[in-house]
Design an enzyme around this catalytic site. Structure first.
Site, PDB file in Angstrom:
ATOM      1  N   GLY A  33      12.082  -1.181   6.721  1.00  0.00           N
ATOM      2  CA  GLY A  33      10.756  -0.655   7.011  1.00  0.00           C
ATOM      3  C   GLY A  33      10.451  -0.745   8.487  1.00  0.00           C
ATOM      4  O   GLY A  33      11.346  -0.677   9.325  1.00  0.00           O
ATOM      5  N   CYS A  34       9.197  -0.943   8.809  1.00  0.00           N
ATOM      6  CA  CYS A  34       8.744  -1.029  10.193  1.00  0.00           C
ATOM      7  C   CYS A  34       9.455  -2.167  10.922  1.00  0.00           C
ATOM      8  O   CYS A  34       9.478  -3.294  10.437  1.00  0.00           O
ATOM      9  CB  CYS A  34       7.236  -1.249  10.217  1.00  0.00           C
ATOM     10  SG  CYS A  34       6.575  -1.582  11.846  1.00  0.00           S
TER      11      CYS A  34
END
Length: 185
Positions: free
Chosen positions: A21-22
């Protein structure tokens, strides 16, 4: 640190590149992990040379947001580094983590050495029992690492009160702390 200690530390250093993810989220977790020598946000796995955040954010470059984690194997092993990754994101959602949607947020592992592929396969297999849906984490071909811009490095530490940090990163840190408190500083 004296030169002898520095040489010993470097002799025990190993690097893994992981996407979950981020990259701000993963970077925040690994910067608080005992034995991690360095965590660097960057881009990997795509077809654009020297990508920047704006390009990667479009989802069209093929790059993933990822973190290059360098750690001291005499303090923490590679399996624990990967266990922390799997505890800090949902590896069953394809190309998304919560509200972050697109292939740049995919759950992916990027081998840097021949033995990494088997290590990654074992980690996926080890963690499948914790998820009712299949893990979709990919093990991708070796690729060029592109460091992210300076403003993305150590983002959480520099912006702890920013909304994204409060709403997204803090719960991830709490989840990892619940299961891996012995490893967090």
């Amino acid at each position: 640190m004296d030169n002898q200690s520095n040489q010993q530390e470097n002799a025990n250093a190993r690097t893994l590149i992981v996407g979950g993810g981020c990259f701000w989220c993963q970077d925040a977790v690994y910067r608080q992990t005992r034995g991690v020598l360095e965590s660097e946000c960057g881009y990997i796995g795509g077809h654009v040379q020297q990508p920047n955040y704006e390009q990667v954010s479009t989802g069209t470059t093929g790059h993933a947001e990822a973190v290059k984690v360098t750690f001291d194997e005499s303090v923490i092993d590679a399996d624990t580094i990967l266990d922390i990754l799997f505890a800090s994101h949902d590896p069953t959602t394809l190309n998304r983590q919560g509200a972050d949607v697109g292939p740049q947020y995919r759950s992916a592992l990027f081998p840097q050495a021949p033995e990494d592929k088997e290590l990654f396969e074992r980690a996926i297999e080890r963690h499948q029992k914790y998820w009712s849906d299949p893990i979709v984490t990919t093990i991708e071909d070796e690729a060029t690492w592109w460091p992210a811009e300076p403003e993305h490095q150590n983002f959480y530490q520099r912006n702890p009160n920013w909304g994204y940090c409060q709403v997204v990163i803090n719960p991830k840190l709490a989840k990892v702390r619940k299961h891996y408190s012995a490893w967090l500083v």
